[in-house]
Write an enzyme that holds these catalytic residues in place. Structure first.
Site, mmCIF file in Angstrom:
data_model
loop_
_atom_site.group_PDB
_atom_site.id
_atom_site.type_symbol
_atom_site.label_atom_id
_atom_site.label_comp_id
_atom_site.label_asym_id
_atom_site.label_seq_id
_atom_site.Cartn_x
_atom_site.Cartn_y
_atom_site.Cartn_z
ATOM 1 C CB CYS A 38 27.143 -38.206 54.498
ATOM 2 S SG CYS A 38 26.558 -36.555 54.154
ATOM 3 C CG HIS A 72 7.273 -48.976 52.579
ATOM 4 N ND1 HIS A 72 6.819 -50.274 52.587
ATOM 5 C CD2 HIS A 72 6.458 -48.289 53.411
ATOM 6 C CE1 HIS A 72 5.759 -50.360 53.400
ATOM 7 N NE2 HIS A 72 5.522 -49.163 53.896
ATOM 8 C CB SER A 96 1.495 -60.555 53.020
ATOM 9 O OG SER A 96 2.367 -59.585 53.536
ATOM 10 C CG ASP A 129 10.701 -52.986 42.820
ATOM 11 O OD1 ASP A 129 10.060 -52.038 42.335
ATOM 12 O OD2 ASP A 129 10.189 -54.107 43.037
ATOM 13 C CB CYS A 140 23.489 -33.817 57.589
ATOM 14 S SG CYS A 140 23.862 -34.553 55.983
HETATM 15 P P1 NAD Z 1 5.187 -59.578 51.328
HETATM 16 O O1 NAD Z 1 6.504 -60.169 50.992
HETATM 17 O O2 NAD Z 1 4.752 -59.539 52.724
HETATM 18 O O3 NAD Z 1 4.029 -60.361 50.536
HETATM 19 C C1 NAD Z 1 4.088 -60.629 49.170
HETATM 20 C C2 NAD Z 1 2.710 -61.105 48.705
HETATM 21 O O4 NAD Z 1 2.779 -61.279 47.291
HETATM 22 C C3 NAD Z 1 2.278 -62.453 49.292
HETATM 23 O O5 NAD Z 1 0.946 -62.336 49.777
HETATM 24 C C4 NAD Z 1 2.339 -63.402 48.104
HETATM 25 O O6 NAD Z 1 1.363 -64.426 48.157
HETATM 26 C C5 NAD Z 1 2.099 -62.459 46.934
HETATM 27 N N1 NAD Z 1 2.615 -62.892 45.629
HETATM 28 C C6 NAD Z 1 3.668 -63.710 45.354
HETATM 29 N N2 NAD Z 1 3.819 -63.849 44.026
HETATM 30 C C7 NAD Z 1 2.853 -63.098 43.433
HETATM 31 C C8 NAD Z 1 2.487 -62.837 42.074
HETATM 32 N N3 NAD Z 1 3.168 -63.377 41.058
HETATM 33 N N4 NAD Z 1 1.439 -61.997 41.831
HETATM 34 C C9 NAD Z 1 0.740 -61.446 42.868
HETATM 35 N N5 NAD Z 1 1.041 -61.661 44.167
HETATM 36 C C10 NAD Z 1 2.085 -62.481 44.451
HETATM 37 O O7 NAD Z 1 5.198 -58.152 50.682
HETATM 38 P P2 NAD Z 1 4.532 -56.794 51.116
HETATM 39 O O8 NAD Z 1 3.117 -57.030 51.515
HETATM 40 O O9 NAD Z 1 4.848 -55.847 50.031
HETATM 41 O O10 NAD Z 1 5.267 -56.302 52.463
HETATM 42 C C11 NAD Z 1 6.619 -56.428 52.669
HETATM 43 C C12 NAD Z 1 7.454 -55.163 52.803
HETATM 44 O O11 NAD Z 1 8.660 -55.503 52.174
HETATM 45 C C13 NAD Z 1 6.980 -53.940 52.080
HETATM 46 O O12 NAD Z 1 7.022 -52.919 52.988
HETATM 47 C C14 NAD Z 1 8.018 -53.665 50.968
HETATM 48 O O13 NAD Z 1 8.524 -52.355 51.089
HETATM 49 C C15 NAD Z 1 9.149 -54.583 51.237
HETATM 50 N N6 NAD Z 1 9.656 -55.352 50.073
HETATM 51 C C16 NAD Z 1 9.787 -54.757 48.854
HETATM 52 C C17 NAD Z 1 10.252 -55.488 47.774
HETATM 53 C C18 NAD Z 1 10.361 -54.805 46.429
HETATM 54 O O14 NAD Z 1 10.515 -53.597 46.374
HETATM 55 N N7 NAD Z 1 10.256 -55.544 45.328
HETATM 56 C C19 NAD Z 1 10.590 -56.832 47.922
HETATM 57 C C20 NAD Z 1 10.464 -57.401 49.194
HETATM 58 C C21 NAD Z 1 9.976 -56.651 50.252
HETATM 59 ZN ZN ZN Z 2 25.617 -36.013 56.180
#
Ligand code: NAD
Ligand code: ZN
Length: 247
Positions: free
Chosen positions: A146, A118, A187, A103, A129
């Site tokens: 593209c 990521h 997580s 994000d 490409c």
């Molecule tokens: P996940 O969704 O698997 O886990 C989120 C974790 O955050 C959970 O363990 C939950 O209990 C905890 N959580 C919830 N609220 C919280 C708070 N206020 N403070 C602290 N912790 C809190 O996320 P992940 O482990 O990042 O893995 C998921 C994949 O999804 C990643 O590869 C990521 O790239 C992607 N993703 C990114 C975004 C983003 O960029 N904001 C959003 C969703 C998923």
């Molecule tokens: Zn291209």
């Protein structure tokens, strides 16, 4: 939440800090995490959409989901957890922030030394490409294209794909170097990112997890602080600042 005496000492004195963040740190900015009910979109799980097979089968559907998520990200602003990490960086000589998030909120909060494992959801990459562009797909149209004619895909790392060249190596080096390692809002099930706290611990770091719930990592860390990143990180920052001598 209480900060143990041991952690108090580490946060005050650590010269080398590495932080791994996941979707949880952005939850308080209104960006849904992947786990739990709010991760579902049209009854589909993220794993069913965030992979290249899903994109090749139904690129329109995958783009619809990414456009929906881009709108949420565009409206979101960094929260006190992001801000505290940016300020913590300013008080440490060796600080690395490794994020699984796509994000861009850490950079927007002012963090400078960020490894985005990521990718970034606002980037597009050509499937043919490989050329990268920034949000070329903003307009209407089923699947953005593209200049070469190839279909564009979001510039994120999907399940089953390799991380950007060198990103994991740099993150692993910073984890092995860390005296204090924080794992925040993840997580800890998506590898290889989930191995970083273990790399740090193996190399002797004090490893702390911050999460409202226990995770797969909890039993492998030195300490779990149960609570929200937006509340705990500012408290840790205050502790670090209290240790800085004032003139
Ligand atoms: P996940 O969704 O698997 O886990 C989120 C974790 O955050 C959970 O363990 C939950 O209990 C905890 N959580 C919830 N609220 C919280 C708070 N206020 N403070 C602290 N912790 C809190 O996320 P992940 O482990 O990042 O893995 C998921 C994949 O999804 C990643 O590869 C990521 O790239 C992607 N993703 C990114 C975004 C983003 O960029 N904001 C959003 C969703 C998923
Ligand atoms: Zn291209």
């Amino acid at each position: 939440m209480t900060i143990s005496l041991k952690l108090r000492a580490w946060i005050r004195e650590a010269r080398s800090l590495t932080v791994l963040t996941g979707a949880g740190i952005s939850a308080e900015s209104g960006i849904p995490t992947f786990r739990g009910k709010e991760g579902l979109w049209k009854t589909l799980r993220p794993e069913e959409l965030a992979n290249v097979e899903a994109f090749l089968k139904n690129p329109e559907l995958v783009w619809e989901w990414y456009r929906f998520r881009r709108e949420i990200v565009a409206k979101a602003v960094p929260n006190p957890g992001h801000a505290a990490l940016a300020q913590l960086e300013a008080c440490a000589s060796d600080f690395t922030l490794v994020t699984q998030n796509v994000d861009g909120l850490h950079r927007r909060a002012g963090s400078r030394h960020v490894i985005e494992l990521h990718g970034n959801i606002l980037d597009d990459v050509c499937l043919h490409c490989g050329k990268k562009s920034t949000e070329a797909s903003g307009g209407a149209g089923p699947v953005p294209r593209c200049a070469c004619g190839g279909p564009l895909r979001p510039g994120v790392v999907w399940f089953g794909e390799a991380l950007p060249a060198g990103a994991f190596e740099k993150a692993a080096e910073a984890s092995a170097r860390a005296e204090l390692f924080l794992s925040v809002g993840t997580s800890a099930v998506v590898y290889p990112a989930a191995s970083l706290p273990l790399v740090a611990r193996e190399a002797g770091a004090y490893v702390v997890e911050i999460n409202p719930e226990r995770t797969e990592l909890s039993s492998a860390v030195d300490e779990t602080l149960i609570g929200k990143a937006g509340e705990i990180l500012p408290a840790l920052l205050a502790e670090r600042r209290a240790a800085i001598p004032t003139a």
